[in-house]
Write a protein that holds these residues in place. Structure first.
Motif, mmCIF file in Angstrom:
data_model
loop_
_atom_site.group_PDB
_atom_site.id
_atom_site.type_symbol
_atom_site.label_atom_id
_atom_site.label_comp_id
_atom_site.label_asym_id
_atom_site.label_seq_id
_atom_site.Cartn_x
_atom_site.Cartn_y
_atom_site.Cartn_z
ATOM 1 N N MET A 33 6.410 17.535 23.714
ATOM 2 C CA MET A 33 8.083 16.813 24.239
ATOM 3 C C MET A 33 9.151 17.468 24.415
ATOM 4 N N GLY A 34 9.650 17.549 25.645
ATOM 5 C CA GLY A 34 11.101 18.186 26.598
ATOM 6 C C GLY A 34 12.236 17.419 25.920
ATOM 7 N N ARG A 35 13.072 18.328 25.366
ATOM 8 C CA ARG A 35 14.916 17.997 24.829
ATOM 9 C C ARG A 35 14.918 16.569 26.691
ATOM 10 N N LYS A 36 16.016 15.683 25.108
ATOM 11 C CA LYS A 36 16.602 14.836 25.685
ATOM 12 C C LYS A 36 18.025 14.986 26.109
ATOM 13 N N THR A 37 17.648 14.084 27.486
ATOM 14 C CA THR A 37 19.284 14.216 28.002
ATOM 15 C C THR A 37 19.859 12.652 27.517
ATOM 16 N N GLY A 38 21.196 13.227 27.892
ATOM 17 C CA GLY A 38 22.334 11.344 27.921
ATOM 18 C C GLY A 38 22.176 10.598 29.077
ATOM 19 N N GLN A 39 21.468 11.129 30.273
ATOM 20 C CA GLN A 39 21.373 10.496 31.230
ATOM 21 C C GLN A 39 21.235 8.633 31.337
ATOM 22 N N ASN A 40 20.110 8.240 30.690
ATOM 23 C CA ASN A 40 19.906 7.473 30.203
ATOM 24 C C ASN A 40 20.776 5.898 29.487
ATOM 25 N N ALA A 41 21.927 6.682 28.707
ATOM 26 C CA ALA A 41 21.715 6.472 27.690
ATOM 27 C C ALA A 41 23.136 4.753 28.246
ATOM 28 N N LYS A 42 23.021 4.410 27.016
ATOM 29 C CA LYS A 42 23.968 3.394 27.549
ATOM 30 C C LYS A 42 24.861 2.342 26.032
ATOM 31 N N VAL A 43 26.262 2.157 26.700
ATOM 32 C CA VAL A 43 26.974 1.966 25.532
ATOM 33 C C VAL A 43 27.582 0.312 25.649
ATOM 34 N N GLU A 44 27.074 -0.502 24.766
ATOM 35 C CA GLU A 44 27.892 -1.635 24.693
ATOM 36 C C GLU A 44 28.577 -2.029 23.658
ATOM 37 N N VAL A 45 29.775 -3.180 24.177
ATOM 38 C CA VAL A 45 30.791 -3.030 23.123
ATOM 39 C C VAL A 45 31.475 -4.582 23.158
ATOM 40 N N GLU A 46 32.145 -5.681 21.697
ATOM 41 C CA GLU A 46 31.763 -7.013 21.672
ATOM 42 C C GLU A 46 32.970 -7.341 23.121
#
Length: 348
Positions: free
Chosen positions: A1-14
């Motif tokens: 399995m290759g290293r993951k990047t933050g390309q598909n990261a997500k931030v949610e806030v209240e």
């Protein structure tokens, strides 16, 4: 399995809340040490924003209800008072209770509890006469208290010579006006998300400093079936994605406290309370936007390393924003979140 990047990261806030009106909370079913001590809400994450924190009302006295001897035989006076019963504020005027019962046998005591119900009535519950020091509900002991009522004091009525039942003025020594069920005791701790420890409920919860005893019952003789009611109103939170965000990172740290005393050969180290913080960048194009809504407030935040997976970190903290307006470049904002409480890692 290759290293993951933050390309598909997500931030949610209240960004929003769902209000739950004042209602009864239920205690956990286990472990035994938490029963009638930890009470759960219907909110997964309790909002900690200003003016939106939970309001908790434990059945008990707020003020007043000082009990003093009455002028008539076998009577007492009580001062005006306020209390919470089942989440409702009840105000009671000063009054008098007459016809209180003494023991008919020399050497015995007859204890009456004085409680207040949700209609503001002050009620006396007569225990069983007997030698002083009996267990609750037994001869000579204090009676069990009516369900959904709060204790304002006890009357420890004693026998006196010359009467089989007693027509005499009650003395101050026969009045216990200090023992009350008070709404401020035991003290409470708000668990904005009970996600840590050995028995997490994974919802918002209220933790009391001690267990509520089972001293309320249908009859004075017991057995005890109920503790006091714990009511609360509160806000659950709703999340939205923080748009056009990038490069979010967080620190989940704990400080080391070092100390050394006289004649110690080596320095000692201990750990402080864990802390966390989060930083990142988001692009913006309008003055009135999501960043403007959440800045300078304490809110929940979720960080998903991969938006297609369910795992995330979640915590609440104070949002700070520093908007940049470069001459040649994108309008962006540096976001800092100073963590408050624990940062939780969740699988879903």
């Amino acid at each position: 399995m290759g290293r993951k990047t933050g390309q598909n990261a997500k931030v949610e806030v209240e960004v929003g809340t769902v209000f739950y009106a004042m209602s009864a909370l239920s205690t956990v079913a286990s472990p035994a040490a938490d029963i009638r001590k930890k009470f759960t809400t219907s909110a997964t994450y309790l909002s900690d924003r200003e003016k939106l924190q939970p309001v908790v009302r434990l059945d008990g006295i707020l003020s007043g209800f000082v009990i003093t001897p009455g002028t008539a035989v076998n009577s007492i006076d009580y001062s005006a008072g306020k209390l919470y019963i089942k989440g409702t504020l009840v105000s009671v005027n000063a009054g008098t209770i007459t016809g209180l019962i003494r023991p008919t046998v020399n050497g015995q005591v007859h204890i009456t509890s004085l409680t207040v119900d949700i209609d503001g009535n002050v009620n006396g519950t007569l225990g069983n006469a007997g030698a002083a020091g009996g267990e609750r509900g037994a001869a000579g002991g204090v009676p069990f208290l009516p369900v959904d009522q709060a204790l304002i004091g006890y009357l420890n009525m004693i026998y006196y010579d010359g009467s089989s039942s007693g027509g005499v003025v009650i003395t101050a020594a026969e009045i216990d006006s200090e023992t009350k069920e008070r709404t401020i005791l035991p003290s409470i701790e708000i668990l904005y998300h009970d996600g840590g420890g050995s028995n997490p409920t994974n919802v918002g919860a209220i933790n009391l400093a001690s267990q509520l005893p089972l001293i309320h019952a249908a009859t004075a003789g017991g057995p005890g079936t109920d503790g006091r009611n714990v009511y609360a109103s509160y806000y659950d939170v709703t999340f939205e994605e923080l748009p056009e965000s990038m490069d979010f990172s967080f620190t989940d740290d704990i400080a080391t406290i070092k100390s050394k005393a006289y004649r110690d050969k080596y320095e000692e180290s201990s750990l402080s309370t864990a802390t966390w913080s989060m930083t990142g960048t988001t692009y913006w194009s309008k003055v009135k936007d999501l960043i403007d809504l959440i800045k300078s407030t304490k809110r929940w935040v979720k960080l998903f390393p991969d938006a297609d997976e369910t795992a995330f970190w979640v915590g609440r903290g104070v949002f700070k924003a520093n908007r940049n307006v470069p001459l040649d470049g994108n309008l962006d904002s540096a976001v800092t979140i100073d963590g408050s409480g624990q940062l939780f890692s969740k699988s879903s």
